[in-house]
Design an enzyme around this catalytic site. Structure first.
Site, PDB file in Angstrom:
ATOM      1  CB  CYS A   2     -17.597 -49.829  63.449  1.00  0.00           C
ATOM      2  SG  CYS A   2     -16.755 -48.233  63.335  1.00  0.00           S
ATOM      3  CB  THR A 410     -29.740 -43.773  78.945  1.00  0.00           C
ATOM      4  OG1 THR A 410     -30.269 -42.823  78.007  1.00  0.00           O
ATOM      5  CG2 THR A 410     -30.877 -44.589  79.509  1.00  0.00           C
ATOM      6  CB  SER A 455     -22.632 -50.404  80.711  1.00  0.00           C
ATOM      7  OG  SER A 455     -22.506 -50.526  79.303  1.00  0.00           O
TER       8      SER A 455
END
Length: 717
Positions: A2, A410, A455
């Protein structure tokens, strides 16, 4: 996953409309983090008193409890809803606040379907005494909820978050019931008692009518930044000249007034005597703060920021002793950093979508990624790579028993694309692990291993948990991220920032190609002492320097990819075959089509074609085959012939000039791309397929930047 945002002004006059727009603006910047519902909380009227005086004097009836507005849907839906509500309720938008604290939230549903009742802010009850926004998951919320139900609290939502404001209300009532005389219970003390009971991941912001013009923010496992904007004390001093860390600034410096700063609140004298002026911004991401200020503080896990009377005090809460009453947070100092990005980087400019912009930015992002890191051999200097973040650890990595790449989605594909060149140049075996699977299996990791955590956000939950797991087992941990100050950047022993710039679109494009470039440079650094592969290394360095221009050439295929998308727009499935370096390209291309165009697609290792996938081939199934010029091109040529023999509907990606060689029959559609070193060809090859996924999404009428059910970085398990 969020987005949370807060705005607090101190001695800076702002009307209610300005405050609303500041909160809405922050949410718009964070909408890529969650967009199924949104909400804000602002003051209903000017709140009188400071430091909880209204409560202490028994005058709580004089206070106006905060407004809370929530709406399912996009931020634009919330904006329309809020302005309708304030109009219906005759709320004065021109009322001016010298001191005000507002909070906002955009949600990506984890507990409970998207709805107004499940949206944040969540509140302690009908009067909104305590209001909370939350990013993360509270793992013990069921137990807490059952306890609060027994205490008489009523719940409306299905969220895990709702237990937090209700628990805060319960803790506050207990603390104030036991207080002596005029004793004031600091807001942060209430929050600390709440945090002792919480388990899981969170970034939290608390607001309360009992503590006007105050905010308490804290984090564990979810990102959070504090932005500070100072105003000059004199007319000849600009706001940019004010250093929030200087002795003149009240943010952390005891030199301002040591006695006052050592107390929970500034209770000597009236707040009106405090003349400094500040605005504070708290957000999940720097993009929401950038247009207001470039001075930010990256909060660390278990930090608590208490903003009161214009001062931001930072405390560190020892989570390991959170159950012990004696475990009180310690006052700490955190450095402010200057953001290097510009506002233009987070704007769409002349592009229709962020994803489109970020695809076309790749020549520049690759240049930035490599800037200052490659020595091209000019002036008699040897060609090589300089990676300051790895400099002290290169020898340790070379001596590793194995290198383990760990990532998700990814980022995992980027690592897979780099595996072969790292093995070739370092001589160290490389294994691949999806972070969630590694944790599920409790994969053995040893001291002799090097674990590389990839990441884009640096906050991916599974990857962070895998990092903790590897550190406990003594492995050298290396981070490859796009976010300075992220949890992975701070938690690893060393690493490399990819410097791709802000990536707003949920589907990663430029971060992917920059990750491959960085990991290729890591491979070069690991093999730098080897004489036998010097020629190969120098050729790769030359091609790295040419890579941005090669990508710029591929971007000229934009219109051709749009035409191909028109041919495929009504298809239900797509297969992508690749092998070698381009196996990762096949997986990534299929993922892009899947996540944004909402079309079933599958990346397949071409060597496995006869072990099942060949059954899917017919004259209607579109199949992309990656067959650019490399050591295994001949094998892909054989795959193409076998697919054509079964009337396969082929789209071949090949090197310029190879179309006749790869498809002499002319029965397949051919996309030609420039040739470059094998280990970098995957960067060139993915670009037209990124364009294809983008155009497919637009033609199919879906939201490119906010795909269904997905958010930018998954910070919850």
């Amino acid at each position: 996953m969020c987005g949370i945002f807060a705005y607090l002004n101190w001695n800076v006059a702002r009307d209610r409309k300005f405050i609303l727009e500041a909160l809405f603006g922050g949410l718009r910047r964070l909408e890529y983090r969650g967009y199924d519902s949104a909400g804000i909380s602002i003051d209903a009227d000017t709140l009188k008193g400071f430091h909880g005086e209204l409560v202490a004097n028994g005058n709580i009836s004089e206070a106006q409890f905060p407004f809370v507005f929530k709406k399912e849907g996009k931020v634009s839906d919330l904006v329309a809803h809020v302005y309708k509500e304030v109009s219906d309720q005759s709320v004065n938008l021109t009322e001016t606040f010298n001191y005000h604290a507002g909070i906002a939230h955009t949600r990506w549903a984890t507990h409970g379907q998207p709805s107004a009742k499940n949206s944040h802010p969540q509140t302690s009850g009908p009067e909104n005494e305590f209001v909370v926004v939350h990013n993360g998951i509270i793992t013990n919320y069921v137990v807490l909820k059952q306890t609060l139900l027994r205490k008489g609290f009523e719940f409306e939502s299905e969220t895990d978050t709702e237990v937090i404001p209700k628990l805060t209300k319960y803790v506050y009532d207990q603390l104030t019931k036991d207080k002596k005389g005029d004793e004031v219970i600091p807001f942060r003390q209430v929050v600390v008692e709440v945090l002792r009971q919480l388990e899981g991941a969170y970034a939290l912001i608390f607001k309360s009518s009992h503590y006007p013009n105050e905010i308490v923010a804290c984090k564990r496992g979810s990102p959070m930044l504090l932005g500070v904007k100072d105003y000059p004390e004199s007319a000849d001093q600009s706001a940019d000249d004010t250093d929030p860390l200087s002795p003149k600034s009240p943010i952390i410096s005891p030199a301002n007034d040591a006695k006052k700063l050592d107390l929970p609140f500034l209770d000597a004298g009236s707040p009106a005597s405090v003349t400094f002026r500040k605005e504070y911004f708290i957000a999940s991401d720097a993009t929401a703060i950038l247009e207001h200020t470039k001075k930010v503080m990256v909060l660390e896990d278990d930090d608590i920021v208490h903003i009161h009377d214009g001062i931001a005090a930072v405390f560190h809460f020892n989570h390991d002793v959170r159950k012990e009453k004696a475990g009180r947070p310690d006052r700490v100092q955190r450095a402010l950093h200057t953001l290097e990005m510009e506002v233009e980087q987070i704007m769409k400019g002349n592009y229709e979508h962020y994803m489109q912009k970020e695809i076309h930015e790749q020549p520049d992002s690759l240049t930035t990624t490599m800037r200052g890191r490659l020595t091209s051999g000019e002036g008699g200097k040897p060609k090589g790579v300089v990676l300051g973040g790895l400099k002290e650890h290169v020898d340790t990595i070379r001596r590793s028993r194995r290198i383990i790449f760990i990532g998700c989605g990814t980022s995992y594909h980027a690592a897979l694309a780099s595996r072969q060149i790292i093995e070739q140049l370092s001589g160290v075996p490389v294994t691949m692990e999806l972070a969630s699977d590694l944790l599920d299996r409790q994969c053995p990791i040893f001291r002799e291993d090097t674990a590389v955590f990839v990441s884009q956000s640096g906050e991916t939950a599974d990857t962070l948990l895998a990092l903790e797991y590897a550190k406990k087992r003594g492995a050298l941990c290396v981070g490859v991220t796009n976010t300075v100050g992220s949890a992975i950047a701070r938690g690893t022993h060393c690493g490399v920032h990819i410097n791709a710039g802000a990536e707003i679109g949920v589907a990663s494009t430029k971060a992917y190609t920059s990750q491959i470039a960085v990991m290729t440079m890591i491979a070069l650094a690991l093999g730098q002492d080897s004489i036998s592969n010097r020629e190969m290394r120098e050729a790769i360095i030359d091609d790295l320097l040419r890579l941005p221009e090669k990508v710029r050439e591929v971007l000229k295929l934009d219109e051709a990819m749009r035409e191909l998308a028109r041919e495929l727009v009504n298809e239900q499935s797509l297969l992508v075959f690749g092998r070698g370096y381009n196996y990762a390209t096949a997986l990534e291309a299929a993922l892009k089509v899947k996540e944004v165009a909402l079309m079933h697609s599958e990346g397949i290792l071409a060597g496995e074609m006869k072990h099942g996938p060949l059954a899917l081939v017919d004259e209607t199934m579109p199949i992309i085959v990656l067959a650019t010029r490399d050591a295994i091109q001949q094998k892909q040529q054989s795959v193409i012939q076998q697919l054509l023999a079964r009337k396969g509907r082929l789209i071949i990606v090949c090197t310029e000039g190879d179309s006749v060689k790869m498809c002499p029959s002319g029965k397949a559609k051919v996309i030609e791309v420039p040739h470059i070193a094998d280990c970098l060809q995957t960067v060139v090859n993915i670009v037209p397929l990124q364009l294809l996924s983008y155009h497919l999404t637009v033609l199919r009428g879906f939201n490119v930047d906010q795909p269904r059910n997905l958010a930018k970085s998954v910070t919850t398990e």
